[in-house]
Design a protein around this motif. Sequence first.
Motif, short mmCIF file in Angstrom:
data_model
loop_
_atom_site.label_atom_id
_atom_site.label_comp_id
_atom_site.label_asym_id
_atom_site.label_seq_id
_atom_site.Cartn_x
_atom_site.Cartn_y
_atom_site.Cartn_z
N ILE A 90 0.84 -1.21 0.00
CA ILE A 90 0.00 0.00 0.00
C ILE A 90 0.87 1.26 0.00
CG2 ILE A 90 -1.65 1.34 1.37
CD1 ILE A 90 -2.83 -1.41 2.25
N LEU A 91 1.89 1.28 0.84
CA LEU A 91 2.77 2.46 0.89
C LEU A 91 3.53 2.65 -0.41
CD1 LEU A 91 4.24 2.12 4.50
CD2 LEU A 91 2.69 3.90 3.67
N ASN A 92 4.01 1.56 -1.00
CA ASN A 92 4.76 1.68 -2.25
C ASN A 92 3.87 2.14 -3.40
OD1 ASN A 92 7.32 1.60 -3.39
ND2 ASN A 92 7.06 -0.47 -4.15
N VAL A 93 2.64 1.69 -3.42
CA VAL A 93 1.69 2.17 -4.45
C VAL A 93 1.41 3.65 -4.24
CG1 VAL A 93 -0.71 1.97 -5.22
CG2 VAL A 93 0.65 -0.09 -4.89
N TRP A 94 1.24 4.07 -2.98
CA TRP A 94 0.98 5.47 -2.67
C TRP A 94 2.17 6.35 -3.09
CZ3 TRP A 94 2.67 8.18 2.12
CH2 TRP A 94 2.15 9.47 2.20
N ILE A 95 3.38 5.91 -2.75
CA ILE A 95 4.57 6.68 -3.11
C ILE A 95 4.74 6.77 -4.62
CG2 ILE A 95 7.11 6.55 -3.06
CD1 ILE A 95 6.88 5.57 -0.18
N SER A 96 4.29 5.76 -5.35
CA SER A 96 4.43 5.73 -6.80
C SER A 96 3.29 6.45 -7.52
CB SER A 96 4.50 4.28 -7.28
OG SER A 96 5.59 3.63 -6.69
N GLY A 97 2.52 7.21 -6.80
CA GLY A 97 1.43 7.98 -7.41
C GLY A 97 0.25 7.12 -7.80
N TRP A 98 -0.05 6.11 -6.98
CA TRP A 98 -1.18 5.20 -7.17
C TRP A 98 -1.10 4.41 -8.46
CZ3 TRP A 98 -3.21 4.28 -2.73
CH2 TRP A 98 -3.28 5.29 -1.77
N GLU A 99 0.12 4.21 -8.95
CA GLU A 99 0.35 3.35 -10.11
C GLU A 99 0.66 1.95 -9.59
OE1 GLU A 99 3.60 2.86 -13.67
OE2 GLU A 99 3.42 4.77 -12.65
N PHE A 100 0.12 0.93 -10.23
CA PHE A 100 0.33 -0.45 -9.77
C PHE A 100 0.93 -1.28 -10.89
CE2 PHE A 100 -0.90 -4.76 -8.60
CZ PHE A 100 -0.49 -4.78 -7.28
N THR A 101 2.16 -1.73 -10.67
CA THR A 101 2.85 -2.60 -11.62
C THR A 101 3.45 -3.76 -10.83
OG1 THR A 101 4.97 -1.47 -11.40
CG2 THR A 101 3.46 -0.62 -13.10
N PRO A 102 3.87 -4.82 -11.50
CA PRO A 102 4.51 -5.92 -10.78
C PRO A 102 5.76 -5.48 -10.00
CG PRO A 102 3.90 -6.65 -12.96
CD PRO A 102 3.64 -5.17 -12.91
N GLU A 103 6.51 -4.53 -10.52
CA GLU A 103 7.70 -4.04 -9.82
C GLU A 103 7.32 -3.31 -8.53
OE1 GLU A 103 7.24 -3.47 -13.15
OE2 GLU A 103 8.74 -4.87 -13.90
N ILE A 104 6.24 -2.56 -8.57
CA ILE A 104 5.78 -1.86 -7.38
C ILE A 104 5.26 -2.86 -6.35
CG2 ILE A 104 4.01 -0.26 -6.51
CD1 ILE A 104 4.43 1.32 -9.15
N LEU A 105 4.57 -3.89 -6.81
CA LEU A 105 4.11 -4.95 -5.92
C LEU A 105 5.29 -5.65 -5.25
CD1 LEU A 105 1.88 -6.85 -4.81
CD2 LEU A 105 2.21 -8.23 -6.87
N LEU A 106 6.29 -6.03 -6.04
CA LEU A 106 7.47 -6.69 -5.51
C LEU A 106 8.23 -5.78 -4.56
CD1 LEU A 106 9.37 -9.12 -5.42
CD2 LEU A 106 10.49 -8.21 -7.45
N GLY A 107 8.36 -4.51 -4.91
CA GLY A 107 9.05 -3.56 -4.04
C GLY A 107 8.35 -3.38 -2.70
N GLY A 108 7.03 -3.32 -2.72
CA GLY A 108 6.27 -3.19 -1.47
C GLY A 108 6.39 -4.43 -0.61
N LEU A 109 6.26 -5.60 -1.23
CA LEU A 109 6.40 -6.85 -0.47
C LEU A 109 7.80 -7.01 0.09
CD1 LEU A 109 4.40 -9.36 -2.70
CD2 LEU A 109 3.80 -8.59 -0.41
N ALA A 110 8.80 -6.75 -0.74
CA ALA A 110 10.18 -6.89 -0.29
C ALA A 110 10.49 -5.91 0.84
CB ALA A 110 11.14 -6.67 -1.46
N SER A 111 9.99 -4.70 0.75
CA SER A 111 10.26 -3.69 1.78
C SER A 111 9.55 -4.03 3.09
CB SER A 111 9.81 -2.31 1.31
OG SER A 111 10.50 -1.95 0.14
N GLY A 112 8.29 -4.44 3.00
CA GLY A 112 7.54 -4.80 4.20
C GLY A 112 8.14 -6.00 4.90
N LEU A 113 8.48 -7.02 4.15
CA LEU A 113 9.06 -8.21 4.76
C LEU A 113 10.49 -7.98 5.21
CD1 LEU A 113 7.53 -10.91 2.42
CD2 LEU A 113 6.80 -10.27 4.71
N ALA A 114 11.22 -7.11 4.53
CA ALA A 114 12.58 -6.78 4.97
C ALA A 114 12.55 -6.06 6.31
CB ALA A 114 13.28 -5.92 3.92
N SER A 115 11.50 -5.30 6.57
CA SER A 115 11.40 -4.63 7.87
C SER A 115 11.25 -5.65 8.99
CB SER A 115 10.23 -3.64 7.88
OG SER A 115 8.99 -4.33 7.88
N THR A 116 10.51 -6.71 8.74
CA THR A 116 10.38 -7.78 9.73
C THR A 116 11.72 -8.46 9.95
OG1 THR A 116 8.10 -8.13 9.00
CG2 THR A 116 9.08 -9.85 10.33
#
Length: 86
Positions: A45-71
């Motif tokens: 959700i945060l990565n989509v918001w930062i990207s101007g509400w654009e949704f691509t596979p790269e944005i999905l992967l970046g959001g998942l990778a960032s969220g799980l990397a925080s854990t």
Amino acid sequence: MEILTQYVVLLVMAICLAVGYIIKHSLDFIPNKYIPLIMGILGVILNVWISGWEFTPEILLGGLASGLASTGAFEAVRNLTKKDGE
């Protein structure tokens, strides 16, 4: 592993780390096993918001990778600072 590091967004990871810390230490009604799931969803959700509400596979992967990397970062710091006998 190098391919995932190019998708981690530090801002998203830092926000997820802070929210995950709050959930772990303040919200007892949320079991710890759900924190990685929550961080993955929040990261997307945060990565989509930062990207101007654009949704691509790269944005999905970046959001998942960032969220799980925080854990993972929280667990790594916890294990490094853990005192003997705990």
